[in-house]
Design an enzyme around this catalytic site. Structure first.
Site: not given
Ligand code: UN1
Length: 507
Positions: A297, A263
């Protein structure tokens, strides 16, 4: 509007200490690692790190625990995860306190992160009775063809500072019901959250009499992370972080034929079509772009707006940005907390310089607030003449680049013309356009939304993205399959040995 009265480091230390006490975890004090708070930018505690030898042992212990766990019936494994979920509910506020102290998230988002952990526990408990395999039509008489899902082994979880607990939980809750053991290497920036979350799982393990060493926490730096990546006893490495990190982890695990679930970076965009409900778009954009101080992310980093509405939308956005309450993430009303570090603020400043050198115009924010200790920045909006190199990079800070388009085809082309492929969205009231965005030749991301922003996915769907985002899927849907191994079974219940493909031999 910075809130000038930030909590002091001693106050933050007390707050963290109180939360840790309520959770029941003791901090291994030492001098190898430091717990810090981005709220003041100062050190809270010194910690003892896991040594290479201890890490080697921990992986061995997890591998041993796996041998028992893999034959424990899945619903009994679900019982452990249910108990973890109950403990998370009981300590929701405590864990959220630690998330705010160490990651700088505002209260509502810190509580949301713990809620996401509770949600995945509940999902995983249900899953513990639904690890379904298929029965397949056999071409031979008197044969049954089926597939069975078995536990995989030790899962190594590598997580980042920005979701210091939730990313661990959506890997761990699913891995545990799948019959795996977990070894966790969290970010060095959030050791207290890791200790607390790991301890809640230890408590759940004790309460349900699951194998004691089913979960091991490695509080350490990069070397120990590499050790985890290279250890052949680790069947799957699930790593969340930068594309640069993934580029190293992927080949190293592949070299030993291990599995990876990656990820990595995102460079998420939203298209705003001329028919869009602009009030709705405005709210969706601001949460996705400035929320979590731009450190998800899934954060919205590129806005692709139709030329006819661009000036109007940017003006309204700039107005909202000018009033965003920046400051103490514990204070009511704050929407933007600190960046994780000075380095993050420096990276933001450097990106803004490059954008301006490319002809970009900053239309809102972009400055660091002085004299606050922590790295507090004004989220920025930059109008760009083109999608230049800096726009195609992920800078982990609240910068929203605005590009304009004339035709829908052009919008999709701009949208997909970046190396990353995590999340995307479109604001439109035109149904054809919405469907085209979701179609095979529309958004190339793992997540594609309509009339909401790019961030804040629910746990029920599979989470992850394409291209340099790494291709992994975690959390809901059938992402559990990555944590298990599949066996195909052919059973002959006749007394004739029929060969497939009509091959005849000895007959
Ligand atoms: C991340 O930023 O690593 O969709 C995950 C989202 C959250 C997860 C983010 N449920 O923004």
């Amino acid at each position: 509007e910075p809130a000038s009265n930030l909590p002091t480091t001693p106050q933050l230390r007390d707050r963290a200490r109180a939360a840790l006490d309520r959770i029941g975890v003791s901090v291994p004090e030492g001098d190898d690692l430091h717990a810090r708070s981005p709220i003041t930018g100062e050190r809270l505690f010194g910690l003892r790190a896991t040594t290479a030898e201890q890490a080697r042992e921990a992986i061995g212990q997890a591998a041993e625990a796996f041998r028992t766990w893999r034959v424990t019936p899945p619903p009994a494994r679900g019982d452990l995860v249910r108990t973890l979920g109950e403990l998370l509910r009981a300590h929701k506020s405590d864990l959220a306190d630690l998330i705010t102290v160490e990651a700088g998230k505002i209260r509502s988002e810190a509580l949301g992160e713990v809620q996401e952990m509770i949600d995945i526990c509940e999902f995983a408990v249900g899953l513990s009775r639904q690890l379904y395999g298929r029965t397949i039509a056999s071409e031979r008489p008197g044969h049954r063809l089926a597939e069975t899902w078995h536990p995989l082994g030790v899962v190594g979880v590598i997580s980042a500072f920005n979701f210091p607990a939730a990313v661990w939980s959506w890997n761990t809750a699913v891995a545990l019901v799948c019959g795996d053991a977990v070894v966790w290497k969290p970010s060095e920036l959030t050791p207290l959250v890791s200790l607390a979350a790991g301890h809640l799982l230890d408590r759940a393990i004790e309460q349900t009499r699951a194998p004691r060493e089913l979960h091991r926490l490695l509080l350490a730096g990069r070397d120990v992370g590499e050790q985890l990546v290279d250890d052949p006893r680790v069947a799957l490495i699930s790593a969340t972080g930068s594309t640069r990190m993934g580029r190293e982890v992927g080949p190293r695990v592949a070299a030993r034929f291990g599995r990876v679930l990656l990820e990595l970076g995102g460079n998420n965009a939203t298209v705003v079509a001329p028919s869009a409900d602009l009030d709705l778009a405005l709210q969706g954009i601001v949460f996705a772009a400035a929320g979590t101080a731009g450190q998800r992310c899934t954060t919205l980093r590129r806005l692709i707006v139709h030329r006819d509405i661009a000036d109007q939308l940017v003006e309204r956005l700039a107005g909202v940005y000018g009033r965003l309450p920046i400051g103490d993430p514990f204070a009511d009303g704050t929407l933007v907390g600190p960046l994780i570090s000075d380095a993050a603020a420096d990276a933001m400043a450097a990106a803004l310089e490059r954008a301006q050198a490319d002809g970009g115009k900053i239309v809102a924010g972009g400055r660091r607030l002085d004299g606050l200790g922590g790295a507090y920045v004004e989220p920025a909006i930059v109008r760009m003449p083109r999608q230049t190199a800096i726009v195609r990079e992920e800078t982990f800070a609240p910068i929203l680049y605005v590009l304009t388009y004339d035709t829908f085809e052009e919008a999709v082309a701009l949208h997909n013309d970046v190396p990353q492929g995590l999340s995307s969205s479109i604001f439109t009231r035109d149904q054809q356009e919405a469907e085209r965005f979701l179609a095979a030749d529309g958004s190339d991301c793992g997540i594609a939304n309509v009339n909401i922003g790019t961030s804040g996915a629910e746990i029920g769907g599979a989470f992850g993205g394409e291209k340099e985002t790494g291709g992994g899927r975690e959390s809901g849907s059938d992402a559990w399959r990555a944590y298990m191994r599949r066996a195909t079974n052919t059973v002959n219940y006749s007394s004739a040995l029929a060969l497939a493909q009509n091959v005849s031999f000895l007959s």
